[in-house]
Motif scaffolding. Structure first.
Motif, PDB file in Angstrom:
ATOM      1  N   GLN A   1       5.072 -12.595   0.573  1.00 53.31           N
ATOM      2  CA  GLN A   1       4.715 -12.809  -0.835  1.00 53.31           C
ATOM      3  C   GLN A   1       5.322 -11.693  -1.703  1.00 53.31           C
ATOM      4  O   GLN A   1       5.825 -11.957  -2.801  1.00 53.31           O
ATOM      5  N   GLY A   2       5.249 -10.471  -1.215  1.00 55.44           N
ATOM      6  CA  GLY A   2       5.853  -9.341  -1.933  1.00 55.44           C
ATOM      7  C   GLY A   2       7.352  -9.510  -2.069  1.00 55.44           C
ATOM      8  O   GLY A   2       7.930  -9.240  -3.135  1.00 55.44           O
ATOM      9  N   ASN A   3       7.981  -9.982  -0.995  1.00 55.66           N
ATOM     10  CA  ASN A   3       9.437 -10.198  -1.035  1.00 55.66           C
ATOM     11  C   ASN A   3       9.810 -11.269  -2.057  1.00 55.66           C
ATOM     12  O   ASN A   3      10.801 -11.134  -2.779  1.00 55.66           O
ATOM     13  N   GLU A   4       9.010 -12.322  -2.136  1.00 52.86           N
ATOM     14  CA  GLU A   4       9.268 -13.388  -3.104  1.00 52.86           C
ATOM     15  C   GLU A   4       9.113 -12.850  -4.532  1.00 52.86           C
ATOM     16  O   GLU A   4       9.931 -13.143  -5.405  1.00 52.86           O
ATOM     17  N   ALA A   5       8.068 -12.074  -4.766  1.00 50.78           N
ATOM     18  CA  ALA A   5       7.863 -11.483  -6.095  1.00 50.78           C
ATOM     19  C   ALA A   5       9.020 -10.544  -6.431  1.00 50.78           C
ATOM     20  O   ALA A   5       9.516 -10.529  -7.574  1.00 50.78           O
ATOM     21  N   TYR A   6       9.476  -9.781  -5.453  1.00 52.75           N
ATOM     22  CA  TYR A   6      10.601  -8.860  -5.661  1.00 52.75           C
ATOM     23  C   TYR A   6      11.849  -9.639  -6.074  1.00 52.75           C
ATOM     24  O   TYR A   6      12.541  -9.254  -7.008  1.00 52.75           O
ATOM     25  N   LYS A   7      12.121 -10.720  -5.359  1.00 57.08           N
ATOM     26  CA  LYS A   7      13.307 -11.541  -5.674  1.00 57.08           C
ATOM     27  C   LYS A   7      13.250 -12.086  -7.096  1.00 57.08           C
ATOM     28  O   LYS A   7      14.273 -12.263  -7.732  1.00 57.08           O
ATOM     29  N   LYS A   8      12.046 -12.342  -7.594  1.00 55.82           N
ATOM     30  CA  LYS A   8      11.865 -12.870  -8.951  1.00 55.82           C
ATOM     31  C   LYS A   8      11.881 -11.758  -9.997  1.00 55.82           C
ATOM     32  O   LYS A   8      11.767 -12.027 -11.189  1.00 55.82           O
ATOM     33  N   GLY A   9      11.977 -10.515  -9.551  1.00 52.08           N
ATOM     34  CA  GLY A   9      11.973  -9.396 -10.489  1.00 52.08           C
ATOM     35  C   GLY A   9      10.571  -8.956 -10.879  1.00 52.08           C
ATOM     36  O   GLY A   9      10.410  -8.183 -11.823  1.00 52.08           O
ATOM     37  N   GLU A  10       9.577  -9.428 -10.184  1.00 52.82           N
ATOM     38  CA  GLU A  10       8.187  -9.056 -10.448  1.00 52.82           C
ATOM     39  C   GLU A  10       7.829  -7.856  -9.549  1.00 52.82           C
ATOM     40  O   GLU A  10       7.083  -7.991  -8.573  1.00 52.82           O
ATOM     41  N   TYR A  11       8.363  -6.703  -9.910  1.00 51.50           N
ATOM     42  CA  TYR A  11       8.300  -5.540  -9.027  1.00 51.50           C
ATOM     43  C   TYR A  11       6.893  -4.961  -8.899  1.00 51.50           C
ATOM     44  O   TYR A  11       6.510  -4.524  -7.812  1.00 51.50           O
ATOM     45  N   ASP A  12       6.115  -4.982  -9.962  1.00 52.77           N
ATOM     46  CA  ASP A  12       4.741  -4.488  -9.864  1.00 52.77           C
ATOM     47  C   ASP A  12       3.912  -5.382  -8.939  1.00 52.77           C
ATOM     48  O   ASP A  12       3.115  -4.885  -8.135  1.00 52.77           O
ATOM     49  N   LYS A  13       4.108  -6.680  -9.061  1.00 50.75           N
ATOM     50  CA  LYS A  13       3.398  -7.620  -8.197  1.00 50.75           C
ATOM     51  C   LYS A  13       3.829  -7.428  -6.739  1.00 50.75           C
ATOM     52  O   LYS A  13       2.994  -7.430  -5.828  1.00 50.75           O
ATOM     53  N   ALA A  14       5.127  -7.244  -6.535  1.00 51.45           N
ATOM     54  CA  ALA A  14       5.640  -7.013  -5.182  1.00 51.45           C
ATOM     55  C   ALA A  14       5.026  -5.748  -4.600  1.00 51.45           C
ATOM     56  O   ALA A  14       4.553  -5.737  -3.457  1.00 51.45           O
ATOM     57  N   SER A  15       5.015  -4.688  -5.391  1.00 53.16           N
ATOM     58  CA  SER A  15       4.436  -3.429  -4.932  1.00 53.16           C
ATOM     59  C   SER A  15       2.965  -3.605  -4.584  1.00 53.16           C
ATOM     60  O   SER A  15       2.483  -3.057  -3.586  1.00 53.16           O
ATOM     61  N   GLY A  16       2.266  -4.388  -5.378  1.00 53.46           N
ATOM     62  CA  GLY A  16       0.854  -4.652  -5.092  1.00 53.46           C
ATOM     63  C   GLY A  16       0.671  -5.322  -3.738  1.00 53.46           C
ATOM     64  O   GLY A  16      -0.253  -4.976  -2.983  1.00 53.46           O
ATOM     65  N   SER A  17       1.542  -6.265  -3.414  1.00 50.92           N
ATOM     66  CA  SER A  17       1.470  -6.938  -2.107  1.00 50.92           C
ATOM     67  C   SER A  17       1.711  -5.941  -0.977  1.00 50.92           C
ATOM     68  O   SER A  17       0.976  -5.925   0.016  1.00 50.92           O
ATOM     69  N   TYR A  18       2.744  -5.133  -1.137  1.00 51.33           N
ATOM     70  CA  TYR A  18       3.055  -4.156  -0.089  1.00 51.33           C
ATOM     71  C   TYR A  18       1.926  -3.135   0.054  1.00 51.33           C
ATOM     72  O   TYR A  18       1.560  -2.747   1.168  1.00 51.33           O
ATOM     73  N   GLN A  19       1.370  -2.714  -1.068  1.00 54.75           N
ATOM     74  CA  GLN A  19       0.291  -1.728  -1.016  1.00 54.75           C
ATOM     75  C   GLN A  19      -0.962  -2.319  -0.379  1.00 54.75           C
ATOM     76  O   GLN A  19      -1.710  -1.605   0.289  1.00 54.75           O
ATOM     77  N   HIS A  20      -1.160  -3.602  -0.558  1.00 56.22           N
ATOM     78  CA  HIS A  20      -2.292  -4.278   0.091  1.00 56.22           C
ATOM     79  C   HIS A  20      -2.148  -4.161   1.619  1.00 56.22           C
ATOM     80  O   HIS A  20      -3.118  -3.864   2.326  1.00 56.22           O
ATOM     81  N   VAL A  21      -0.941  -4.386   2.103  1.00 53.27           N
ATOM     82  CA  VAL A  21      -0.677  -4.257   3.543  1.00 53.27           C
ATOM     83  C   VAL A  21      -0.851  -2.806   3.977  1.00 53.27           C
ATOM     84  O   VAL A  21      -1.469  -2.522   5.012  1.00 53.27           O
ATOM     85  N   ILE A  22      -0.329  -1.874   3.178  1.00 53.30           N
ATOM     86  CA  ILE A  22      -0.391  -0.451   3.521  1.00 53.30           C
ATOM     87  C   ILE A  22      -1.842   0.032   3.594  1.00 53.30           C
ATOM     88  O   ILE A  22      -2.193   0.848   4.458  1.00 53.30           O
ATOM     89  N   GLN A  23      -2.693  -0.479   2.709  1.00 60.73           N
ATOM     90  CA  GLN A  23      -4.106  -0.085   2.743  1.00 60.73           C
ATOM     91  C   GLN A  23      -4.758  -0.505   4.054  1.00 60.73           C
ATOM     92  O   GLN A  23      -5.555   0.235   4.622  1.00 60.73           O
ATOM     93  N   LYS A  24      -4.389  -1.671   4.537  1.00 67.30           N
ATOM     94  CA  LYS A  24      -4.943  -2.157   5.800  1.00 67.30           C
ATOM     95  C   LYS A  24      -4.275  -1.493   7.000  1.00 67.30           C
ATOM     96  O   LYS A  24      -4.913  -1.262   8.023  1.00 67.30           O
TER      97      LYS A  24
END
Length: 188
Positions: A27-50
């Motif tokens: 999901q983060g990768n898809e957001a990144y591809k769309k230029g939604e970098y904050d959303k992408a970072s949020g997805s990655y950070q969600h994984v990192i928290q876990k």
């Protein structure tokens, strides 16, 4: 001016990730591809928290943070991924991306070190080699400019000192003749 940051996807770490982590990274990768970098970072950070040990999420978060203009945070994410990544080529990419961020921030000594580390791990990393050359040239130009500025400042100080000496009051020769001086001394 500089090569763009590389972006690796979660495929290389599929065995080390749970299904949820893979899905969230995707999901983060898809957001990144769309230029939604904050959303992408949020997805990655969600994984990192876990799972703070998820190297892919750390690396991809570095890319998203960089694109979101959060340079210092992206450097930390790349540092985290470097500690966790397994293969030399992947670590080289993380050092390279860190170097790009540092070079854009005009932190030349640090970026040069990052590019050197990238090349030590993967001597075939041409982007790192080219950017290292550019950074070394920039550093040389910066040092020349600093030396030129120092010389100009020294010259300016010398001119100011000479000007100050010209403006100092000069002792005036006495208008008293020797005879007048002797008479005044006798009078005292």
């Amino acid at each position: 001016m500089f090569s763009k940051t590389k972006f690796i996807f979660s495929i290389s770490f599929a065995n080390a990730q749970s299904g949820d982590e893979k899905k969230t990274i995707k999901q983060g990768n898809e957001a990144y591809k769309k230029g939604e970098y904050d959303k992408a970072s949020g997805s990655y950070q969600h994984v990192i928290q876990k799972n703070p040990e998820n190297a892919t999420a750390q690396f991809n978060n570095g890319n998203a943070l960089y694109k979101s203009d959060k340079k210092e945070e992206s450097i930390k994410a790349y540092d985290n991924s470097i500690k966790l990544l397994g293969s030399p080529a992947e670590k080289s990419n993380a050092y390279y991306n860190k170097g790009v961020v540092l070079q854009n921030e005009k932190k030349l000594p640090e970026c040069i070190e990052a590019y050197k580390n990238a090349l030590k791990l993967d001597p075939s990393n041409e982007d790192a080699r080219q950017n290292l050359q550019k950074a070394l040239q920039q550093q040389q130009q910066q040092q020349k400019q600093q030396n030129k500025d120092k010389q100009q400042e020294k010259k300016k100080q010398e001119q100011q000192q000479n000007q100050d000496k010209k403006n100092e009051p000069k002792p005036q020769p006495s208008k008293l003749t020797r005879k007048d001086a002797e008479e005044k001394l006798k009078a005292l």
